[in-house]
Design an enzyme around this catalytic site. Structure first.
Site, PDB file in Angstrom:
ATOM      1  N   LYS A 157      28.243  76.186  15.265  1.00  0.00           N
ATOM      2  CA  LYS A 157      26.461  75.466  15.244  1.00  0.00           C
ATOM      3  C   LYS A 157      25.724  76.259  15.199  1.00  0.00           C
ATOM      4  CE  LYS A 157      25.338  71.311  17.952  1.00  0.00           C
ATOM      5  NZ  LYS A 157      24.713  70.793  16.288  1.00  0.00           N
TER       6      LYS A 157
HETATM    7  N1  PPE Z   1      27.653  67.323  11.885  1.00  0.00           N
HETATM    8  C1  PPE Z   1      26.491  67.717  12.133  1.00  0.00           C
HETATM    9  C2  PPE Z   1      26.323  69.163  11.383  1.00  0.00           C
HETATM   10  C3  PPE Z   1      26.058  68.368  13.688  1.00  0.00           C
HETATM   11  O1  PPE Z   1      24.469  68.586  13.678  1.00  0.00           O
HETATM   12  C4  PPE Z   1      26.342  67.387  14.454  1.00  0.00           C
HETATM   13  C5  PPE Z   1      25.307  66.940  16.053  1.00  0.00           C
HETATM   14  C6  PPE Z   1      27.971  66.403  14.171  1.00  0.00           C
HETATM   15  C7  PPE Z   1      28.071  66.693  12.951  1.00  0.00           C
HETATM   16  C8  PPE Z   1      28.658  65.610  15.008  1.00  0.00           C
HETATM   17  O2  PPE Z   1      28.768  67.055  16.006  1.00  0.00           O
HETATM   18  P1  PPE Z   1      28.943  66.278  17.872  1.00  0.00           P
HETATM   19  O3  PPE Z   1      27.879  65.775  18.726  1.00  0.00           O
HETATM   20  O4  PPE Z   1      29.893  66.744  18.392  1.00  0.00           O
HETATM   21  O5  PPE Z   1      29.836  64.869  17.518  1.00  0.00           O
HETATM   22  N2  PPE Z   1      24.012  66.986  15.684  1.00  0.00           N
HETATM   23  C9  PPE Z   1      23.626  67.988  17.225  1.00  0.00           C
HETATM   24  C10 PPE Z   1      22.473  67.993  16.068  1.00  0.00           C
HETATM   25  C11 PPE Z   1      21.029  66.735  16.684  1.00  0.00           C
HETATM   26  C12 PPE Z   1      19.859  67.018  16.623  1.00  0.00           C
HETATM   27  O6  PPE Z   1      19.243  66.450  15.575  1.00  0.00           O
HETATM   28  O7  PPE Z   1      19.462  68.224  16.943  1.00  0.00           O
HETATM   29  C13 PPE Z   1      23.591  66.396  17.784  1.00  0.00           C
HETATM   30  O8  PPE Z   1      23.873  65.413  17.683  1.00  0.00           O
HETATM   31  O9  PPE Z   1      23.595  66.911  19.034  1.00  0.00           O
END
Ligand code: PPE
Length: 311
Positions: A157
């Site tokens: 991330k």
């Molecule tokens: N894919 C991506 C690319 C992503 O950024 C997130 C979270 C997810 C999947 C889901 O991951 P999880 O939160 O562990 O279930 N995206 C984060 C960032 C959003 C933002 O705008 O900043 C979030 O949801 O916090």
């Protein structure tokens, strides 16, 4: 975003408006940072951070993949977060820890630049809208492919990698949709700009596998477990683009977005064009888990144990 009072920066609690960086911060120029998105909920056990350990674990792994040693332990970041939530007097919030290459070294060899760490917390409403969570959103398959594992590390991330999501999100919004669905470099379905994706068809729930360049979402894991506990079959396999249009139900998961039904993709109605029964059932249990109402998933909650500002 609503500002809170304090931000934690390299071990100190500083006022929101004083939480600044130098313009020659390495991460600002080259995207050399890693971050997390976490949420805390106001539960009957008190303010509770959802799967805190798992998120911090991923932060350290994201950093390691970019050869970035975080100069704090996981436990230090965990207790700093607890104290920060308490000192800000928040009962529920979004939590954004970030570790980044700081000021002192320019150029592409970053290993001599310092690693700075900050944690911010703020109140953040439903990412795709309250109505979206209730009635479903409209999404568009992006013309931008998800970053390839041949060029970057989809499982990390990392800040710079989000330029990919930013392009896809802008494209979808300009075209009048609420979210983008990205395909991977082979043309299989990958995920949303900030969410994992699930497809329901013929009583089976399907979601793209690790090898489809996804971020290994923590809510993805939670929803897989909840769906299985409810007796559903969940399969991780490649998903073809047309399977989106042919699906009975589709939903997204993510920390910011929580669980959000999709009612239309590329102007094809999904199922009846409204959230279906499987989505509804899983969403209800998932919301119970987040909010501490599900006994079975209490282990996922990290209850904040510091006196709040008003206590
Ligand atoms: N894919 C991506 C690319 C992503 O950024 C997130 C979270 C997810 C999947 C889901 O991951 P999880 O939160 O562990 O279930 N995206 C984060 C960032 C959003 C933002 O705008 O900043 C979030 O949801 O916090």
């Amino acid at each position: 975003m609503e500002p809170s009072d304090l931000i934690w920066m390299n071990g100190d609690f500083v006022a929101w408006e004083d939480a600044k960086v130098h313009v020659l911060t390495h991460g600002l120029h080259y995207g050399t940072g890693v971050f997390e998105g976490i949420r805390a909920y106001d539960t009957e056990l008190g303010t509770a951070v959802f799967r805190h350990q798992d998120h911090l674990d991923r932060l350290f792994k994201s950093a390691e993949l970019y050869y970035m040693p975080i100069p704090y332990s996981l436990e230090e970041l965990r207790s700093a977060t607890h104290e920060l939530i308490g000192r800000n007097g928040l009962t529920s919030c979004y939590i954004r820890p970030i570790a980044y290459r700081g000021y002192g070294q320019m150029g592409l060899f970053p290993l001599e630049a310092p690693v700075d760490v900050a944690i911010a917390v703020w109140s953040w409403g439903a990412y795709l809208g309250e109505e979206g969570k209730r009635t479903g959103i409209r999404a568009k398959v992006s013309s931008w492919r998800r970053i390839s594992p041949a060029s970057l590390i989809p499982q990390s991330k990392a800040s710079g990698q989000y330029l990919n999501s930013v392009l896809a999100k802008i494209e979808s919004q300009k075209a009048g949709y609420e979210e983008a669905i990205l395909l991977d470099d082979h043309g299989n379905v990958c995920e949303g700009s900030g969410e994992n994706i699930f497809v329901v068809r013929d009583d089976q729930i399907v979601t793209p596998p690790q090898s489809a360049s996804i971020l290994d979402g923590i809510n993805r894991k939670s929803v897989i477990q909840i769906a299985r506990d409810l007796g559903h079959e969940v399969v991780e396999r490649n998903v073809a683009r047309a399977e989106l249009y042919l699906a009975d139900e589709i939903f997204l998961t993510g920390t910011a977005a929580e669980m959000c039904p999709v009612r239309e993709i590329d102007d094809h109605a999904i199922g009846e064009g409204r959230p279906g029964p499987v989505t509804r059932e899983i969403q209800a249990t998932f919301e119970d888990a987040l909010n501490g109402r599900a006994e079975r998933y209490r282990d996922w909650l990290d209850v904040v144990k510091v006196p709040s500002k008003t206590a």
